[in-house]
Design a protein around this motif. Structure first.
Motif, PDB file in Angstrom:
ATOM      1  N   GLY A  93       0.784  -1.235   0.000  1.00 28.53           N
ATOM      2  CA  GLY A  93       0.000   0.000   0.000  1.00 28.53           C
ATOM      3  C   GLY A  93       0.816   1.286   0.000  1.00 28.53           C
ATOM      4  N   ALA A  94       2.031   1.244  -0.521  1.00 22.66           N
ATOM      5  CA  ALA A  94       2.824   2.480  -0.601  1.00 22.66           C
ATOM      6  C   ALA A  94       2.155   3.476  -1.554  1.00 22.66           C
ATOM      7  CB  ALA A  94       4.231   2.154  -1.094  1.00 22.66           C
ATOM      8  N   HIS A  95       2.235   4.750  -1.214  1.00 25.26           N
ATOM      9  CA  HIS A  95       1.628   5.802  -2.046  1.00 25.26           C
ATOM     10  C   HIS A  95       2.654   6.580  -2.858  1.00 25.26           C
ATOM     11  CE1 HIS A  95      -2.371   5.374  -0.459  1.00 25.26           C
ATOM     12  NE2 HIS A  95      -1.910   5.440   0.769  1.00 25.26           N
ATOM     13  N   ARG A  96       3.917   6.460  -2.465  1.00 24.90           N
ATOM     14  CA  ARG A  96       4.971   7.221  -3.149  1.00 24.90           C
ATOM     15  C   ARG A  96       6.156   6.304  -3.377  1.00 24.90           C
ATOM     16  NH1 ARG A  96       5.359  13.451  -2.311  1.00 24.90           N
ATOM     17  NH2 ARG A  96       3.140  13.883  -2.314  1.00 24.90           N
ATOM     18  N   GLU A 134      -1.802   5.798  -9.566  1.00 27.06           N
ATOM     19  CA  GLU A 134      -1.875   7.122  -8.937  1.00 27.06           C
ATOM     20  C   GLU A 134      -0.869   7.313  -7.810  1.00 27.06           C
ATOM     21  OE1 GLU A 134      -6.010   7.966  -8.184  1.00 27.06           O
ATOM     22  OE2 GLU A 134      -6.436   8.012 -10.331  1.00 27.06           O
ATOM     23  N   LEU A 135       0.289   6.710  -7.959  1.00 26.04           N
ATOM     24  CA  LEU A 135       1.361   6.953  -6.993  1.00 26.04           C
ATOM     25  C   LEU A 135       2.145   8.191  -7.418  1.00 26.04           C
ATOM     26  CD1 LEU A 135       2.965   3.430  -6.318  1.00 26.04           C
ATOM     27  CD2 LEU A 135       0.832   4.393  -5.480  1.00 26.04           C
ATOM     28  N   HIS A 136       2.719   8.846  -6.436  1.00 23.78           N
ATOM     29  CA  HIS A 136       3.664   9.944  -6.716  1.00 23.78           C
ATOM     30  C   HIS A 136       5.023   9.302  -6.985  1.00 23.78           C
ATOM     31  CE1 HIS A 136       6.581  13.100  -5.623  1.00 23.78           C
ATOM     32  NE2 HIS A 136       5.654  13.954  -6.002  1.00 23.78           N
ATOM     33  N   VAL A 137       5.690   9.761  -8.044  1.00 24.47           N
ATOM     34  CA  VAL A 137       6.965   9.148  -8.427  1.00 24.47           C
ATOM     35  C   VAL A 137       8.090  10.178  -8.406  1.00 24.47           C
ATOM     36  CG1 VAL A 137       8.218   7.800 -10.145  1.00 24.47           C
ATOM     37  CG2 VAL A 137       5.731   7.550  -9.956  1.00 24.47           C
ATOM     38  N   ARG A 138       9.105   9.853  -7.626  1.00 18.13           N
ATOM     39  CA  ARG A 138      10.313  10.668  -7.585  1.00 18.13           C
ATOM     40  C   ARG A 138      11.373   9.991  -8.447  1.00 18.13           C
ATOM     41  NH1 ARG A 138      14.308  12.852  -2.826  1.00 18.13           N
ATOM     42  NH2 ARG A 138      13.148  14.751  -3.123  1.00 18.13           N
ATOM     43  N   GLY A 139      12.135  10.773  -9.161  1.00 17.28           N
ATOM     44  CA  GLY A 139      13.244  10.223  -9.927  1.00 17.28           C
ATOM     45  C   GLY A 139      14.555  10.743  -9.379  1.00 17.28           C
ATOM     46  N   TYR A 140      15.275   9.858  -8.693  1.00 16.17           N
ATOM     47  CA  TYR A 140      16.609  10.253  -8.219  1.00 16.17           C
ATOM     48  C   TYR A 140      17.585  10.192  -9.381  1.00 16.17           C
ATOM     49  CZ  TYR A 140      15.961   9.956  -3.121  1.00 16.17           C
ATOM     50  OH  TYR A 140      15.603  10.168  -1.818  1.00 16.17           O
ATOM     51  N   LEU A 141      18.560  11.060  -9.329  1.00 12.26           N
ATOM     52  CA  LEU A 141      19.654  10.977 -10.285  1.00 12.26           C
ATOM     53  C   LEU A 141      20.965  11.100  -9.506  1.00 12.26           C
ATOM     54  CD1 LEU A 141      20.573  10.649 -13.119  1.00 12.26           C
ATOM     55  CD2 LEU A 141      20.338  13.101 -13.463  1.00 12.26           C
ATOM     56  N   SER A 142      21.753  10.032  -9.514  1.00 12.38           N
ATOM     57  CA  SER A 142      23.018  10.014  -8.773  1.00 12.38           C
ATOM     58  C   SER A 142      24.165  10.555  -9.617  1.00 12.38           C
ATOM     59  CB  SER A 142      23.360   8.582  -8.358  1.00 12.38           C
ATOM     60  OG  SER A 142      22.530   8.159  -7.318  1.00 12.38           O
ATOM     61  N   MET A 143      25.242  10.910  -8.938  1.00 15.51           N
ATOM     62  CA  MET A 143      26.489  11.348  -9.584  1.00 15.51           C
ATOM     63  C   MET A 143      26.257  12.555 -10.497  1.00 15.51           C
ATOM     64  SD  MET A 143      28.584   9.307  -8.170  1.00 15.51           S
ATOM     65  CE  MET A 143      28.571   7.705  -7.340  1.00 15.51           C
ATOM     66  N   CYS A 144      25.506  13.525 -10.012  1.00 16.57           N
ATOM     67  CA  CYS A 144      25.205  14.714 -10.812  1.00 16.57           C
ATOM     68  C   CYS A 144      26.375  15.686 -10.886  1.00 16.57           C
ATOM     69  CB  CYS A 144      23.999  15.450 -10.233  1.00 16.57           C
ATOM     70  SG  CYS A 144      22.463  14.567 -10.504  1.00 16.57           S
ATOM     71  N   PHE A 145      27.373  15.516 -10.042  1.00 11.44           N
ATOM     72  CA  PHE A 145      28.485  16.482 -10.013  1.00 11.44           C
ATOM     73  C   PHE A 145      29.831  15.799 -10.245  1.00 11.44           C
ATOM     74  CE2 PHE A 145      24.881  18.105  -7.673  1.00 11.44           C
ATOM     75  CZ  PHE A 145      24.708  19.346  -8.258  1.00 11.44           C
ATOM     76  N   GLY A 146      30.075  14.737  -9.483  1.00  7.70           N
ATOM     77  CA  GLY A 146      31.331  14.015  -9.659  1.00  7.70           C
ATOM     78  C   GLY A 146      31.097  12.544  -9.411  1.00  7.70           C
TER      79      GLY A 146
END
Ligand code: HMG
Ligand code: MG
Length: 299
Positions: A93-96, A134-146
């Motif tokens: 039952g996760a929403h996000r 209808e879940l909220h979705v976050r998109g992580y992006l790693s190594m954005c700098f180094g």
């Protein structure tokens, strides 16, 4: 100008505890999340539905998540790398949910056993199915700098993957400085490039690790560029004190201290939060690396 309010995305229970040498008992994790909620944190990343052999510290996700069911009005996002992970999260039952991409090939391989584009292809059905539910979705992006293998990461390389995650249907992005090498000018350059690309700043969060002590300075730079979502970890949990390329995230207490001083509202009670981190440090058997926790709790 600076925003009147910042939304803190608390990652201590996930990014923090996934990096601990020992496995924290499920009941302690549940108490930790409840105490974080009591301290006023409204978004608390709870755990990950990843392969238990890859992250044994979070292998108890099925046991932990139901213990958080009584938390009303608190968002409890969870990490899901693939459809198997999404199925597990939906069953509870996760929403996000959050998928987690990499800007570099080396880290995509190390973290997901995929190329950058293979990982995006793995996320695509996860994001579309999550949105259908209808879940909220976050998109992580790693190594954005180094990146520890590839060195400084070109801004255009990061922008390309951000675009892909948004086009896929992610509701928000979190720009990860996974190894904590970013400095404020670099942060400004990336945010400027994203704005020029037409990425709405209100869909962009920042995720700084504090390896070189730059996380707060980087956060301030991001706020000056219009960002209002900031990831942080209670007590600065995370990372291995013996590994030079990774330390904990920006400590939530250090963040709240700065934001309070700037008159920026977070809804967080700093006393309760520091007491929680001091308690957790006791559970882990070592002092919190957060300067603010130490100052406020005389650790
Ligand atoms: P793989 O070995 O390529 O997996 O790993 P696969 O797809 O080939 O599947 C192999 C087996 O794993 C199968 O089982 C699957 O069912 C099982 P078998 O058929 O052999 O018995 N499996 C799973 N079991 C449970 N849950 C699942 C799951 N998926 C497959 N979800 C995989 C690919 C993505 C699974 C693996 O690489 C993985 O779990 N990676 C997770 C790594 C991770 O959690 N990293 C930390 C989070 S990212 C982070 O911390 C950065 C961040 O903080 C931002 C920043 O700071 O930059 C977010
Ligand atoms: Mg992280």
């Amino acid at each position: 100008g600076l925003p009147p309010r910042v939304r803190i995305h608390e990652v201590g229970a996930r990014d923090g505890l996934q990096n601990e040498k020992g496995v924290v008992p499920t009941e302690i994790k549940a108490e930790f999340v409840h105490r974080l909620a009591d301290a006023g944190l409204a978004t608390i990343e709870a755990t990950s539905f990843v392969h238990p052999k890859w992250v044994p510290q979070l292998a108890d996700a099925e046991q932990l998540f139901p213990l958080l069911g009584d938390l009303q009005g608190v968002h409890l996002p969870v990490l899901v790398p693939n459809e198997r992970g999404l199925d597990r999260a939906l069953a509870l039952g996760a929403h996000r949910v959050a998928v987690f991409a990499s800007a570099t090939e080396s880290f995509a391989k190390a973290n997901l056993n995929r190329t950058v584009d293979e990982a995006l292809a793995m996320f695509d059905p996860v994001v579309s199915r999550a949105r259908e539910s209808e879940l909220h979705v976050r998109g992580y992006l790693s190594m954005c700098f180094g990146d520890p293998w590839e060195g400084p990461v070109p801004v255009a390389q990061v922008v390309r993957v951000c675009r892909a995650l948004l086009d896929m249907g992610c509701d928000e992005l979190s720009l990860g400085d996974t190894i904590g090498v970013a400095t404020p000018g670099h942060v400004g350059a990336l945010l400027t490039a994203l704005a020029e690309e037409g990425v709405p700043t209100d869909r962009v969060g920042v995720h700084f690790h504090d390896t070189y002590g730059q996380a707060l300075a980087n956060t301030l730079a991001a706020l000056q560029h219009g960002v209002t979502t900031v990831d942080a970890s209670a007590g600065g949990l995370g990372g291995c004190p013996y590994a030079k390329s990774a330390t904990g995230n920006l400590a939530t207490e250090d963040l709240v201290w700065m934001l309070q001083g700037l008159g920026i509202d977070t809804g967080v009670d700093l006393g309760r939060l520091s007491a929680t981190s001091a308690w957790m440090a006791g559970q882990l058997g070592r002092p919190s690396p957060s300067r603010t926790v130490r100052a406020l709790t005389h650790q």
